[in-house]
Design a protein around this motif. Structure first.
Motif, PDB file in Angstrom:
ATOM      1  N   ASP A  41       2.642   8.820   1.067  1.00  0.00           N
ATOM      2  CA  ASP A  41       2.578   7.774   2.085  1.00  0.00           C
ATOM      3  C   ASP A  41       2.031   6.445   1.552  1.00  0.00           C
ATOM      4  OD1 ASP A  41       3.539   9.511   4.035  1.00  0.00           O
ATOM      5  OD2 ASP A  41       1.530  10.221   4.533  1.00  0.00           O
ATOM      6  N   SER A  91       1.597   3.417  -1.646  1.00  0.00           N
ATOM      7  CA  SER A  91       2.332   2.814  -2.761  1.00  0.00           C
ATOM      8  C   SER A  91       1.491   2.735  -4.032  1.00  0.00           C
ATOM      9  CB  SER A  91       2.806   1.413  -2.390  1.00  0.00           C
ATOM     10  OG  SER A  91       1.698   0.583  -2.087  1.00  0.00           O
ATOM     11  N   PRO A 130      -2.932  13.538  -0.979  1.00  0.00           N
ATOM     12  CA  PRO A 130      -1.790  14.408  -0.656  1.00  0.00           C
ATOM     13  C   PRO A 130      -1.977  15.862  -1.041  1.00  0.00           C
ATOM     14  CG  PRO A 130      -1.348  13.291  -2.702  1.00  0.00           C
ATOM     15  CD  PRO A 130      -2.701  12.801  -2.250  1.00  0.00           C
TER      16      PRO A 130
END
Length: 328
Positions: A67, A69, A109
């Protein structure tokens, strides 16, 4: 063909090689997106990315299953991958003392296993990694690692093709299109975070007379030498483009118009004192006129920014050439 030697242990050189790619903070590109999609499908992993390791961050040129960058470099698995020439494999991050307390392991993550292949430039610097990430402990098989290595080579070729396509063949500067893309990045950064940036337009004075008197081969020599001089004097983060003919432009991030003028004046004086040796042995000096436009809230497109700097540059021409003007 002699294989390229990987350069390890030269962090300043590695960072410079990364910045020469002119790829950080650029928009998504299908060539890289396709590779990470293939990694995800072929290795059956929830996360795959092309990660580039800057001085203090990792930035994802392409990603799937993530999600964000970018992340701090301090928590990056890929930062470890670039330190060697071999694949970097972690079967269970919770069992590895280097990563057991990592924020990306214990929170989103939720990295548990990792496979990263260094991405190397044509100069031999590891600038990032192609990585596959799973949420569960996993031993990546030799076949899977070999596949990931082959895909990493594709990423390297795409980086080189991208660099060549974005470069002016004569001078090595960014093309007008590529320069405009970088200008978009700075405009977006300004409107998001208020970060200053100045754009400098430069036009070699009386360049037609150089071609008419000495020939177009000599003119090409002048263009190359002016570009090389800028390359030597600019900062690593500054961006040089050739807009066409004898017109060049430079992006100066984190720079106000006043600071840009000081930098331009240093270059202007260096150029007027620099003697070029033409292919026939003749010696020549040239000067240039400069226009500066600092980013403002009214600028939303590269063409608007270029037009503002162009207006200032022509004011410098009208004022006698070999001078610099700032857009009002």
């Amino acid at each position: 063909m002699k294989p390229i030697r990987t350069v390890l242990g030269d962090e300043p050189g590695r960072i410079a090689a990364l910045h020469r790619l002119d790829i950080l903070d650029t928009e998504a590109e299908s060539a890289f997106e396709d590779v990470v999609a293939l990694v995800r499908a072929a290795l059956h992993v929830p996360i795959a990315a092309v990660s580039l390791i800057d001085a203090d961050r990792q930035w994802f040129k392409a990603r799937v299953g993530l999600d964000v960058s970018e992340t701090p470099r301090s928590v990056s698995f890929c930062s470890h991958a670039i330190e060697d020439t071999e694949p970097f494999l972690i079967a269970d991050a919770l069992e590895d003392v280097r990563f057991a307390n990592n924020a990306l392991v214990n929170g989103p993550p939720n990295v548990r296993s990792y496979a990263g292949i260094p991405i190397r430039t044509a100069e031999g610097y590891n600038v990032g990694a192609l990585c596959a990430i799973d949420h569960r402990p996993r031993q990546f098989t030799p076949t899977e690692v070999a596949m990931l290595c082959n895909l990493a080579r594709i990423v390297e070729k795409e980086l080189e093709l991208r660099r060549i396509a974005d470069r002016d063949a004569l001078t090595g500067c960014l093309t007008r299109r590529a320069f405009a893309e970088r200008a978009v990045v700075e405009i977006d950064r300004f409107h998001r975070y208020g970060r200053p940036c100045s754009l400098v337009m430069a036009d070699i004075d009386h360049f037609k007379a150089v071609n008419d008197t000495h020939g177009h081969i000599a003119g090409d020599c002048v263009l190359r030498e002016v570009a090389q001089l800028v390359m030597q004097l600019k900062r690593d983060g500054d961006v040089l483009g050739r807009l066409g003919g004898e017109e060049f432009a430079v992006l100066l991030p984190e720079t106000s118009a006043g600071a840009a003028r000081a930098a331009v004046d240093r270059f202007r004086r260096t150029l007027e004192q620099h003697t070029m040796t033409l292919p026939g042995g003749e010696r020549l000096r040239v000067t240039a006129s400069f226009g500066i436009a600092e980013l403002s809230g009214g600028i939303t497109m590269p063409d608007e920014w270029l037009a503002a700097a162009d207006q200032a540059m022509y004011a410098a021409k009208r004022g006698g050439r070999n001078r610099c003007e700032i857009c009002a």
